[in-house]
Design an enzyme around this catalytic site. Structure first.
Site, PDB file in Angstrom:
ATOM      1  N   ALA A  71      -2.893  -4.867  -4.312  1.00 57.65           N
ATOM      2  CA  ALA A  71      -1.743  -4.172  -3.732  1.00 57.65           C
ATOM      3  C   ALA A  71      -0.993  -3.324  -4.748  1.00 57.65           C
ATOM      4  CB  ALA A  71      -0.784  -5.198  -3.110  1.00 57.65           C
ATOM      5  N   CYS A 109      -4.870  -2.948 -20.496  1.00 56.81           N
ATOM      6  CA  CYS A 109      -3.871  -3.046 -19.442  1.00 56.81           C
ATOM      7  C   CYS A 109      -3.503  -4.478 -19.073  1.00 56.81           C
ATOM      8  CB  CYS A 109      -4.285  -2.267 -18.211  1.00 56.81           C
ATOM      9  SG  CYS A 109      -5.950  -2.557 -17.697  1.00 56.81           S
TER      10      CYS A 109
HETATM   11  N1  PLP Z   1     -10.274  -4.492 -10.917  1.00 55.06           N
HETATM   12  C1  PLP Z   1      -9.925  -3.342 -11.505  1.00 55.06           C
HETATM   13  C2  PLP Z   1     -10.898  -2.198 -11.530  1.00 55.06           C
HETATM   14  C3  PLP Z   1      -8.660  -3.209 -12.084  1.00 55.06           C
HETATM   15  O1  PLP Z   1      -8.318  -2.059 -12.668  1.00 55.06           O
HETATM   16  C4  PLP Z   1      -7.770  -4.309 -12.043  1.00 55.06           C
HETATM   17  C5  PLP Z   1      -6.448  -4.239 -12.692  1.00 55.06           C
HETATM   18  O2  PLP Z   1      -6.269  -3.592 -13.701  1.00 55.06           O
HETATM   19  C6  PLP Z   1      -8.187  -5.489 -11.409  1.00 55.06           C
HETATM   20  C7  PLP Z   1      -9.454  -5.546 -10.863  1.00 55.06           C
HETATM   21  C8  PLP Z   1      -7.297  -6.701 -11.338  1.00 55.06           C
HETATM   22  O3  PLP Z   1      -6.357  -6.588 -10.315  1.00 55.06           O
HETATM   23  P1  PLP Z   1      -5.029  -7.490 -10.345  1.00 55.06           P
HETATM   24  O4  PLP Z   1      -4.130  -6.885 -11.376  1.00 55.06           O
HETATM   25  O5  PLP Z   1      -4.462  -7.357  -8.957  1.00 55.06           O
HETATM   26  O6  PLP Z   1      -5.439  -8.882 -10.636  1.00 55.06           O
END
Ligand code: PLP
Length: 372
Positions: free
Chosen positions: A191, A315
């Site tokens: 989200a 990140c």
């Molecule tokens: N997959 C990708 C390609 C992402 O860029 C990210 C977050 O940076 C995630 C999964 C993980 O998502 P979440 O932050 O909702 O756990």
């Protein structure tokens, strides 16, 4: 995100919340109610969850019955990779850490120098019988923005009998999504990359596919994810998902800004390298190296100058490690260690791009003078 005087160019880390999202979260919190309760408060909470499920399903071009709400993209990826019970996992070498960590036993599918999946390697690694395997290929890469040939990979995987998982976290709102057309038996969404709340996401399953829950407990989410639903987060996710379709109309404008930015930087610094520039990318992402200047030095200097960008791989933790994405593309460590990611979004303006280019050029000049 609205830090006065600061320019936010880190949409791939997280996007500012969309109008209406905070209100939907607050309304769900104020109303309360457990969606599993049969009384009126419970039924109201259930309605919020089911409305959001429909919006998320529409965004993914999928059936609402296949939407499993999770705590985010990370959990959805883990559920996909572990929940099918397939003993073999094959994942592209440039997947997000949450995919790589979900199956440390996985075989990596290589990519070429531009970051595109090697389809022949996938075929070879799967072998004639892939009915014991799950294959995971992301739609768009979070560091470079490179778009993968997911439908082609899925056709190869399905021919061998494998299941296909697609991490569409960075593609949602930036590319039209259609679960079936992408060949995804499972598709991950998050989200907060869409301007929804953090800590909410979904795994979208194709019809008839059953997976085992990662944690046992109540029968929520059709027994695929135990635990009382995060109703406020899910309600906010629904609002963001419903608005995401409209973001696609912004694509041309954002691609224009990104191209302008890349043109300005490369014209000034011929030794700068933009990764994945010659292949299809989502419109908002640039991964660029300023040779000789460490990524973290650039990120800190640009932060001081008032710009939020990130060092490709950093990140999740704030610390900068070597980028496995650039390494998989065959980029030498010193150049990979000089790369930053600039990711634009709905609120980015032409003036911001000009100002960023100026700050980047000034940093470039300072570091060259010092080196000379
Ligand atoms: N997959 C990708 C390609 C992402 O860029 C990210 C977050 O940076 C995630 C999964 C993980 O998502 P979440 O932050 O909702 O756990």
């Amino acid at each position: 995100m609205s830090r006065p005087g600061h320019i936010y160019l880190d949409y791939n880390a997280t996007a500012p919340v969309r109008p209406g999202v905070a209100e939907a979260v607050a309304a769900a919190l104020a109303e309360g109610g457990n969606p599993s309760s049969v009384h009126a408060a419970g039924r109201a909470a259930r309605r919020r969850v089911e409305d959001a499920r429909e919006a998320v399903a529409r965004l993914a071009g999928a059936d609402p019955a296949g939407v499993v709400f999770t705590s985010g993209g990370t959990e959805a990826n883990a559920l996909a990779l572990r929940g099918t019970g397939r003993p073999r996992a094959l994942v592209s070498a440039v997947e997000h850490d949450s995919v790589l960590a979900a199956r440390t036993d996985a075989t990596a599918i290589p990519v070429d120098g531009e970051g595109c999946l090697d389809l022949e390697a996938l075929r070879r690694l799967l072998g004639a019988d892939g009915s014991d395997a799950v294959v995971s290929v992301m739609l768009a890469n979070n560091e470079t923005g490179v778009i993968q040939p997911v439908a082609e990979a899925a056709a190869i995987a399905h021919e061998a009998g494998a299941l296909v998982h697609v991490d569409a976290v960075q593609a949602a709102g930036r590319l039209p999504l259609d679960r079936a057309a992408a060949g995804a038996d499972m598709l991950t969404l998050s989200a907060h990359k869409l301007g929804g709340p953090m800590g909410t996401g979904a795994l979208v399953l194709g019809p008839g596919l059953e997976i085992a829950a990662l944690v046992a407990g109540g029968g929520q989410e059709r027994r695929r994810r135990a635990g009382t639903e995060n109703v406020p987060g899910i309600a906010g996710f629904g609002v963001a998902a419903a608005l995401a379709e409209a973001d696609l109309a912004e694509d041309g404008r954002i691609a224009g800004l990104r191209d302008r930015l890349e043109g300005l930087l490369v014209a000034y610094a011929p030794d700068a390298t933009i990764f994945g520039r010659s292949v299809a990318r989502i419109a908002n992402t640039t991964c660029i190296a300023m040779p000789g200047v460490a990524s973290e030095t650039q990120v800190m200097a640009l932060d001081l100058a008032g710009f939020a960008v990130s060092a490709g791989a950093a990140c999740s933790s704030g610390k900068v490690g070597a980028s496995h994405v650039l390494a998989a593309m065959g980029v030498a460590a010193p150049l990979a260690g000089a790369a930053i990611r600039i990711s634009l979004g709905r609120a980015t303006t032409g003036e911001e791009i000009e100002r960023f280019a100026e700050a980047w050029r000034s940093l470039y000049d300072r570091t060259r003078t010092r080196a000379a």
